[in-house]
Design a protein around this motif. Structure first.
Motif, PDB file in Angstrom:
ATOM      1  N   ARG A  49      -8.513   5.266 -13.458  1.00  7.84           N
ATOM      2  CA  ARG A  49      -8.031   3.921 -13.091  1.00  7.84           C
ATOM      3  C   ARG A  49      -7.122   4.000 -11.867  1.00  7.84           C
ATOM      4  N   LYS A  85      -5.945 -11.777 -13.940  1.00 14.45           N
ATOM      5  CA  LYS A  85      -5.410 -11.366 -12.638  1.00 14.45           C
ATOM      6  C   LYS A  85      -6.414 -10.473 -11.897  1.00 14.45           C
ATOM      7  N   ALA A  86      -7.171  -9.680 -12.634  1.00 17.54           N
ATOM      8  CA  ALA A  86      -8.248  -8.903 -12.013  1.00 17.54           C
ATOM      9  C   ALA A  86      -9.299  -9.878 -11.455  1.00 17.54           C
ATOM     10  N   ILE A 109       0.330  -4.741 -20.424  1.00 23.22           N
ATOM     11  CA  ILE A 109      -1.094  -4.953 -20.102  1.00 23.22           C
ATOM     12  C   ILE A 109      -1.875  -5.210 -21.383  1.00 23.22           C
ATOM     13  N   LEU A 152       0.825  -1.208   0.000  1.00 24.05           N
ATOM     14  CA  LEU A 152       0.000   0.000   0.000  1.00 24.05           C
ATOM     15  C   LEU A 152       0.854   1.252   0.000  1.00 24.05           C
ATOM     16  N   ILE A 187       0.822   4.251  -2.834  1.00 24.69           N
ATOM     17  CA  ILE A 187       0.333   5.604  -2.542  1.00 24.69           C
ATOM     18  C   ILE A 187       1.442   6.645  -2.741  1.00 24.69           C
ATOM     19  N   CYS A 245      -3.054  -8.679  -5.472  1.00 21.45           N
ATOM     20  CA  CYS A 245      -2.604  -7.304  -5.776  1.00 21.45           C
ATOM     21  C   CYS A 245      -1.160  -7.388  -6.277  1.00 21.45           C
ATOM     22  N   MET A 298      -8.245  -2.080   1.513  1.00 16.24           N
ATOM     23  CA  MET A 298      -7.280  -2.986   2.142  1.00 16.24           C
ATOM     24  C   MET A 298      -6.769  -2.405   3.460  1.00 16.24           C
ATOM     25  N   SER A 309       1.435   7.745 -15.472  1.00 17.30           N
ATOM     26  CA  SER A 309       0.878   6.395 -15.360  1.00 17.30           C
ATOM     27  C   SER A 309       1.975   5.393 -15.006  1.00 17.30           C
ATOM     28  N   HIS A 310       1.619   4.412 -14.218  1.00 20.29           N
ATOM     29  CA  HIS A 310       2.552   3.337 -13.879  1.00 20.29           C
ATOM     30  C   HIS A 310       2.095   2.017 -14.479  1.00 20.29           C
ATOM     31  N   TYR A 354       2.547  -6.032 -14.098  1.00 16.46           N
ATOM     32  CA  TYR A 354       1.986  -4.968 -14.940  1.00 16.46           C
ATOM     33  C   TYR A 354       2.083  -3.544 -14.399  1.00 16.46           C
ATOM     34  N   ILE A 376      -5.763 -12.067  -0.615  1.00 15.61           N
ATOM     35  CA  ILE A 376      -6.143 -10.900  -1.426  1.00 15.61           C
ATOM     36  C   ILE A 376      -4.885 -10.108  -1.796  1.00 15.61           C
ATOM     37  N   LEU A 411      -8.293 -11.308  -8.127  1.00 13.23           N
ATOM     38  CA  LEU A 411      -8.597 -10.395  -7.026  1.00 13.23           C
ATOM     39  C   LEU A 411     -10.081 -10.501  -6.665  1.00 13.23           C
ATOM     40  N   PHE A 452      -3.938 -10.172 -17.942  1.00 11.93           N
ATOM     41  CA  PHE A 452      -4.215  -9.015 -17.078  1.00 11.93           C
ATOM     42  C   PHE A 452      -5.645  -9.134 -16.517  1.00 11.93           C
TER      43      PHE A 452
HETATM   44  C1  HEC Z   1      -5.182  -6.777 -12.617  1.00 15.29           C
HETATM   45  C2  HEC Z   1      -4.086  -5.988 -12.146  1.00 15.29           C
HETATM   46  C3  HEC Z   1      -4.107  -5.320 -10.800  1.00 15.29           C
HETATM   47  C4  HEC Z   1      -4.621  -5.790  -9.617  1.00 15.29           C
HETATM   48  C5  HEC Z   1      -5.327  -7.109  -9.348  1.00 15.29           C
HETATM   49  C6  HEC Z   1      -4.365  -4.776  -8.638  1.00 15.29           C
HETATM   50  N1  HEC Z   1      -3.705  -3.729  -9.191  1.00 15.29           N
HETATM   51 FE1  HEC Z   1      -3.185  -1.976  -8.249  1.00 15.29          FE
HETATM   52  N2  HEC Z   1      -2.440  -1.253 -10.004  1.00 15.29           N
HETATM   53  C7  HEC Z   1      -2.389  -1.932 -11.194  1.00 15.29           C
HETATM   54  C8  HEC Z   1      -1.790  -1.093 -12.217  1.00 15.29           C
HETATM   55  C9  HEC Z   1      -1.553  -1.482 -13.656  1.00 15.29           C
HETATM   56  C10 HEC Z   1      -1.475   0.126 -11.577  1.00 15.29           C
HETATM   57  C11 HEC Z   1      -0.845   1.373 -12.231  1.00 15.29           C
HETATM   58  C12 HEC Z   1      -1.988   2.333 -12.648  1.00 15.29           C
HETATM   59  C13 HEC Z   1      -1.512   3.482 -13.514  1.00 15.29           C
HETATM   60  O1  HEC Z   1      -0.761   4.327 -12.975  1.00 15.29           O
HETATM   61  O2  HEC Z   1      -1.851   3.517 -14.710  1.00 15.29           O
HETATM   62  C14 HEC Z   1      -1.902  -0.007 -10.189  1.00 15.29           C
HETATM   63  C15 HEC Z   1      -1.773   0.987  -9.228  1.00 15.29           C
HETATM   64  C16 HEC Z   1      -2.099   0.858  -7.890  1.00 15.29           C
HETATM   65  C17 HEC Z   1      -1.968   1.905  -6.893  1.00 15.29           C
HETATM   66  C18 HEC Z   1      -1.428   3.309  -7.156  1.00 15.29           C
HETATM   67  C19 HEC Z   1      -2.593   4.172  -7.680  1.00 15.29           C
HETATM   68  C20 HEC Z   1      -2.191   5.574  -8.082  1.00 15.29           C
HETATM   69  O3  HEC Z   1      -2.861   6.518  -7.639  1.00 15.29           O
HETATM   70  O4  HEC Z   1      -1.212   5.743  -8.833  1.00 15.29           O
HETATM   71  C21 HEC Z   1      -2.422   1.394  -5.705  1.00 15.29           C
HETATM   72  C22 HEC Z   1      -2.521   2.103  -4.368  1.00 15.29           C
HETATM   73  C23 HEC Z   1      -2.835   0.031  -5.966  1.00 15.29           C
HETATM   74  N3  HEC Z   1      -2.639  -0.267  -7.301  1.00 15.29           N
HETATM   75  C24 HEC Z   1      -3.336  -0.827  -4.994  1.00 15.29           C
HETATM   76  C25 HEC Z   1      -3.824  -2.109  -5.266  1.00 15.29           C
HETATM   77  C26 HEC Z   1      -4.337  -3.004  -4.244  1.00 15.29           C
HETATM   78  C27 HEC Z   1      -4.401  -2.710  -2.765  1.00 15.29           C
HETATM   79  C28 HEC Z   1      -4.750  -4.133  -4.910  1.00 15.29           C
HETATM   80  C29 HEC Z   1      -5.389  -5.365  -4.337  1.00 15.29           C
HETATM   81  C30 HEC Z   1      -6.506  -5.201  -3.441  1.00 15.29           C
HETATM   82  C31 HEC Z   1      -4.464  -3.946  -6.323  1.00 15.29           C
HETATM   83  N4  HEC Z   1      -3.896  -2.714  -6.490  1.00 15.29           N
HETATM   84  C32 HEC Z   1      -4.736  -4.884  -7.300  1.00 15.29           C
HETATM   85  C33 HEC Z   1      -2.842  -3.206 -11.438  1.00 15.29           C
HETATM   86  C34 HEC Z   1      -3.511  -4.015 -10.518  1.00 15.29           C
END
Ligand code: HEC
Length: 144
Positions: free
Chosen positions: A32, A104-105, A94, A14, A18, A134, A43, A88-89, A141, A130, A108, A101
């Motif tokens: 997104r 994987k969603a 993806i 987390l 953040i 993540c 979480m 973007s990260h 990705y 869970i 979750l 991808f």
């Molecule tokens: C299917 C893929 C996938 C899953 C599952 C996933 N994430 Fe992510 N997450 C990403 C991607 C890709 C990014 C980058 C987004 C971007 O910057 O475009 C991201 C970014 C983030 C960020 C940063 C957001 C921001 O403001 O830049 C956080 C916090 C995060 N995820 C938390 C979680 C948590 C907690 C979980 C599980 C409960 C989770 N993610 C599950 C793909 C995923």
């Protein structure tokens, strides 16, 4: 792994997410990232309840679980159009490994749906699974 250790791993996931949350201008990328922020918030709520930092609250726990299930269901639509932004990260893989991808969603979504929110201990027992989903998606990705 003990629950305390799992929660520490989760905290690291987390905090890492953040730390670089600011700055996207593209509305789809922003949306997104906000979806992911909501994942992080849910979480945190569940983690704080499991560790005792926050009092167990069944309705709050259920709402956080629902948030995760809904977020998981929304991931494919939120990433579908390949929006880009310097902040973007999202890795380009993806969109070349789209089915994986989306799978994987789905992982979750399944792990969140399986969470038993009856008590702080049942939450603690399900959080690791869970958090693993993540991490699996971020490892593949999400650029750091
Ligand atoms: C299917 C893929 C996938 C899953 C599952 C996933 N994430 Fe992510 N997450 C990403 C991607 C890709 C990014 C980058 C987004 C971007 O910057 O475009 C991201 C970014 C983030 C960020 C940063 C957001 C921001 O403001 O830049 C956080 C916090 C995060 N995820 C938390 C979680 C948590 C907690 C979980 C599980 C409960 C989770 N993610 C599950 C793909 C995923």
């Amino acid at each position: 792994m003990k629950i305390a250790a799992k929660l520490m791993v989760l905290g690291a996931i987390l905090a890492g997410g953040i730390a670089f949350a600011e700055g996207a201008k593209d509305p789809d990328v922003k949306a997104r990232q906000e979806l992911m922020e909501a994942n992080g918030g849910a979480m945190k709520t569940l983690g704080d309840m499991a560790s005792g930092k926050e009092a167990f609250d069944a309705a709050k726990a259920e709402a956080a679980k629902k948030q995760l299930v809904d977020d998981a269901a929304g991931i494919a639509a939120a990433w579908k159009n390949n929006a880009t932004d310097p902040a973007s990260h999202s890795k380009p893989e993806i969109w070349t490994a789209w089915d994986d991808f989306v799978a994987k969603a789905g992982d979750l979504g399944k792990a969140a749906a399986a969470l038993d929110t009856t008590s702080k201990d049942t939450i603690g027992a399900g959080l690791g699974a869970i958090g693993g989903t993540c991490k699996a998606c971020h490892t593949a990705y999400k650029a750091s």
